[in-house]
Scaffold this motif. Sequence first.
Motif, PDB file in Angstrom:
ATOM      1  N   ALA A  60      -1.961  77.865 -26.253  1.00  0.00           N
ATOM      2  CA  ALA A  60      -2.254  76.709 -25.714  1.00  0.00           C
ATOM      3  C   ALA A  60      -2.019  75.755 -26.957  1.00  0.00           C
ATOM      4  N   VAL A  61      -2.017  76.016 -28.152  1.00  0.00           N
ATOM      5  CA  VAL A  61      -1.914  75.105 -29.124  1.00  0.00           C
ATOM      6  C   VAL A  61      -0.551  75.094 -29.496  1.00  0.00           C
ATOM      7  N   ALA A  62       0.272  76.408 -29.670  1.00  0.00           N
ATOM      8  CA  ALA A  62       1.654  76.540 -30.270  1.00  0.00           C
ATOM      9  C   ALA A  62       2.481  76.177 -29.225  1.00  0.00           C
ATOM     10  N   GLY A  63       2.147  76.428 -28.148  1.00  0.00           N
ATOM     11  CA  GLY A  63       3.152  75.995 -27.006  1.00  0.00           C
ATOM     12  C   GLY A  63       3.681  74.740 -26.976  1.00  0.00           C
ATOM     13  N   PRO A  64       2.855  73.696 -26.511  1.00  0.00           N
ATOM     14  CA  PRO A  64       3.363  72.387 -26.653  1.00  0.00           C
ATOM     15  C   PRO A  64       4.060  71.667 -27.982  1.00  0.00           C
ATOM     16  N   ILE A  65       3.380  72.305 -28.698  1.00  0.00           N
ATOM     17  CA  ILE A  65       4.035  71.719 -30.364  1.00  0.00           C
ATOM     18  C   ILE A  65       5.353  72.164 -30.583  1.00  0.00           C
ATOM     19  N   ILE A  66       5.538  73.553 -30.084  1.00  0.00           N
ATOM     20  CA  ILE A  66       6.873  74.112 -30.441  1.00  0.00           C
ATOM     21  C   ILE A  66       8.112  73.466 -29.348  1.00  0.00           C
ATOM     22  N   VAL A  67       7.543  73.266 -28.257  1.00  0.00           N
ATOM     23  CA  VAL A  67       8.374  72.655 -27.185  1.00  0.00           C
ATOM     24  C   VAL A  67       8.962  71.363 -27.668  1.00  0.00           C
ATOM     25  N   SER A  68       7.687  70.494 -28.157  1.00  0.00           N
ATOM     26  CA  SER A  68       7.946  69.007 -28.461  1.00  0.00           C
ATOM     27  C   SER A  68       8.938  68.910 -29.661  1.00  0.00           C
ATOM     28  N   VAL A  69       8.719  69.851 -30.480  1.00  0.00           N
ATOM     29  CA  VAL A  69       9.489  69.896 -31.865  1.00  0.00           C
ATOM     30  C   VAL A  69      11.141  70.249 -31.304  1.00  0.00           C
ATOM     31  N   LEU A  70      11.200  71.248 -30.522  1.00  0.00           N
ATOM     32  CA  LEU A  70      12.540  71.461 -30.005  1.00  0.00           C
ATOM     33  C   LEU A  70      12.996  70.275 -29.293  1.00  0.00           C
ATOM     34  N   VAL A  71      12.453  69.538 -28.537  1.00  0.00           N
ATOM     35  CA  VAL A  71      12.883  68.419 -27.769  1.00  0.00           C
ATOM     36  C   VAL A  71      13.180  67.191 -28.751  1.00  0.00           C
ATOM     37  N   GLY A  72      12.288  67.231 -29.903  1.00  0.00           N
ATOM     38  CA  GLY A  72      12.527  66.103 -30.886  1.00  0.00           C
ATOM     39  C   GLY A  72      13.958  66.152 -31.703  1.00  0.00           C
ATOM     40  N   LEU A  73      14.322  67.562 -31.819  1.00  0.00           N
ATOM     41  CA  LEU A  73      15.419  67.848 -32.359  1.00  0.00           C
ATOM     42  C   LEU A  73      16.634  67.219 -31.758  1.00  0.00           C
ATOM     43  N   TRP A  74      16.477  66.900 -30.571  1.00  0.00           N
ATOM     44  CA  TRP A  74      17.707  66.540 -29.727  1.00  0.00           C
ATOM     45  C   TRP A  74      17.475  65.036 -29.243  1.00  0.00           C
ATOM     46  N   VAL A  75      16.028  64.700 -29.162  1.00  0.00           N
ATOM     47  CA  VAL A  75      15.986  63.399 -28.735  1.00  0.00           C
ATOM     48  C   VAL A  75      15.154  62.653 -29.568  1.00  0.00           C
ATOM     49  N   GLN A  76      15.724  61.779 -30.629  1.00  0.00           N
ATOM     50  CA  GLN A  76      14.748  61.037 -31.570  1.00  0.00           C
ATOM     51  C   GLN A  76      13.934  59.884 -30.953  1.00  0.00           C
ATOM     52  N   PRO A  77      13.066  59.531 -31.989  1.00  0.00           N
ATOM     53  CA  PRO A  77      12.552  60.121 -33.175  1.00  0.00           C
ATOM     54  C   PRO A  77      11.711  61.299 -32.879  1.00  0.00           C
ATOM     55  N   TRP A  78      11.827  62.412 -33.736  1.00  0.00           N
ATOM     56  CA  TRP A  78      11.222  63.630 -33.840  1.00  0.00           C
ATOM     57  C   TRP A  78       9.766  63.488 -33.983  1.00  0.00           C
ATOM     58  N   TRP A  79       9.244  62.668 -34.652  1.00  0.00           N
ATOM     59  CA  TRP A  79       8.030  62.406 -35.211  1.00  0.00           C
ATOM     60  C   TRP A  79       7.109  62.199 -34.013  1.00  0.00           C
ATOM     61  N   LEU A  80       7.892  61.095 -32.704  1.00  0.00           N
ATOM     62  CA  LEU A  80       6.853  60.697 -31.783  1.00  0.00           C
ATOM     63  C   LEU A  80       6.845  61.864 -30.957  1.00  0.00           C
ATOM     64  N   TRP A  81       7.871  62.896 -30.827  1.00  0.00           N
ATOM     65  CA  TRP A  81       7.752  63.855 -29.883  1.00  0.00           C
ATOM     66  C   TRP A  81       6.693  65.041 -30.549  1.00  0.00           C
ATOM     67  N   LEU A  82       6.505  64.862 -31.956  1.00  0.00           N
ATOM     68  CA  LEU A  82       5.448  65.674 -32.451  1.00  0.00           C
ATOM     69  C   LEU A  82       4.375  65.516 -32.029  1.00  0.00           C
ATOM     70  N   ILE A  83       3.852  64.040 -32.212  1.00  0.00           N
ATOM     71  CA  ILE A  83       2.576  63.400 -31.886  1.00  0.00           C
ATOM     72  C   ILE A  83       2.078  63.797 -30.400  1.00  0.00           C
ATOM     73  N   THR A  84       3.270  63.733 -29.728  1.00  0.00           N
ATOM     74  CA  THR A  84       2.909  63.915 -28.044  1.00  0.00           C
ATOM     75  C   THR A  84       2.627  65.384 -27.951  1.00  0.00           C
ATOM     76  N   GLY A  85       3.212  66.226 -28.655  1.00  0.00           N
ATOM     77  CA  GLY A  85       2.957  67.671 -28.579  1.00  0.00           C
ATOM     78  C   GLY A  85       1.841  68.111 -28.990  1.00  0.00           C
ATOM     79  N   VAL A  86       1.156  67.251 -30.185  1.00  0.00           N
ATOM     80  CA  VAL A  86      -0.436  67.603 -30.576  1.00  0.00           C
ATOM     81  C   VAL A  86      -1.357  67.284 -29.715  1.00  0.00           C
ATOM     82  N   MET A  87      -0.873  66.018 -29.125  1.00  0.00           N
ATOM     83  CA  MET A  87      -2.040  65.487 -28.026  1.00  0.00           C
ATOM     84  C   MET A  87      -2.163  66.473 -26.921  1.00  0.00           C
ATOM     85  N   LEU A  88      -0.719  66.716 -26.470  1.00  0.00           N
ATOM     86  CA  LEU A  88      -0.771  67.779 -25.266  1.00  0.00           C
ATOM     87  C   LEU A  88      -1.564  69.096 -25.566  1.00  0.00           C
ATOM     88  N   ALA A  89      -1.381  69.668 -26.856  1.00  0.00           N
ATOM     89  CA  ALA A  89      -1.854  70.899 -27.320  1.00  0.00           C
ATOM     90  C   ALA A  89      -3.563  70.688 -27.247  1.00  0.00           C
TER      91      ALA A  89
END
Length: 253
Positions: A60-89
């Motif tokens: 439950a923790v790793a899944g959203p974070i990994i997905v958000s990081v992968l999305v962030g590599l394609w859609v910038q800014p990556w750090w915004l996607w990382l924050i979103t992933g942590v909140m979803l996690a």
Amino acid sequence: MASEKAKALAAQQKAERKAEKLRKKNSDDPRDWGRVRQIIEAYRRTNEVDPQLKWWTTAAVAGPIIVSVLVGLWVQPWWLWLITGVMLALVLVLSVLTWRVKQANFKRYEGQAGSAEVAFQLLNKRKWSYEVGIAATRQMDIVHRVIGRPGIVLVAEGNPSRARALLATETKKHEQVAYGVAVTNVLVGRGQGEVSLENLQKHIEKLPNVLQAHQITEVKQRLRALDAMRPKIPVPRGPMPTMKGVNRAMRGR
């Protein structure tokens, strides 16, 4: 003189706050625990009966974070996607923990005298009220009572034959006092015609409504005379893992 009294009062209040903080820190009552400790204790106690919990929470923790990081590599800014992933996690892990705590409670207490209370605690307290152990046999076959819009619900647990006989006796007593109010019988178990502990809450909530709010109050008043004649039944109770802190955290309180 006034300043000395004020200082003494301030010192006394400080000492009382310190003592209360120490009491809560050493308390075994979940109501005294802070949100973080409630979540930690719920996890610890659930993990005792649910070895899969750590894998569910890790995913439950790793899944959203990994997905958000992968999305962030394609859609910038990556750090915004990382924050979103942590909140979803955070939301997902609390949801998973709440679900597994419920399942662990059912597994821990199924088959024990008084286990139906695990399901009763999940009922909406504004819509339902319940009494644990209104009648019992010497072998600890127990009947509980739930009152709500569907009327009176008598829930029995124990040996099926003895529990059914006890249910029949209690049904007659309640029908004599309730004056036409519906009395529904539920037997907890996994046999034919029985309701399992994990499905008990939903089964009760799905019963058809037959009473209005003011009628529920009248029914409770009528049952007071019946309850006054009963001896107190000692129903065994254990330290049930609490979901209060988990639910509070999910609501953001």
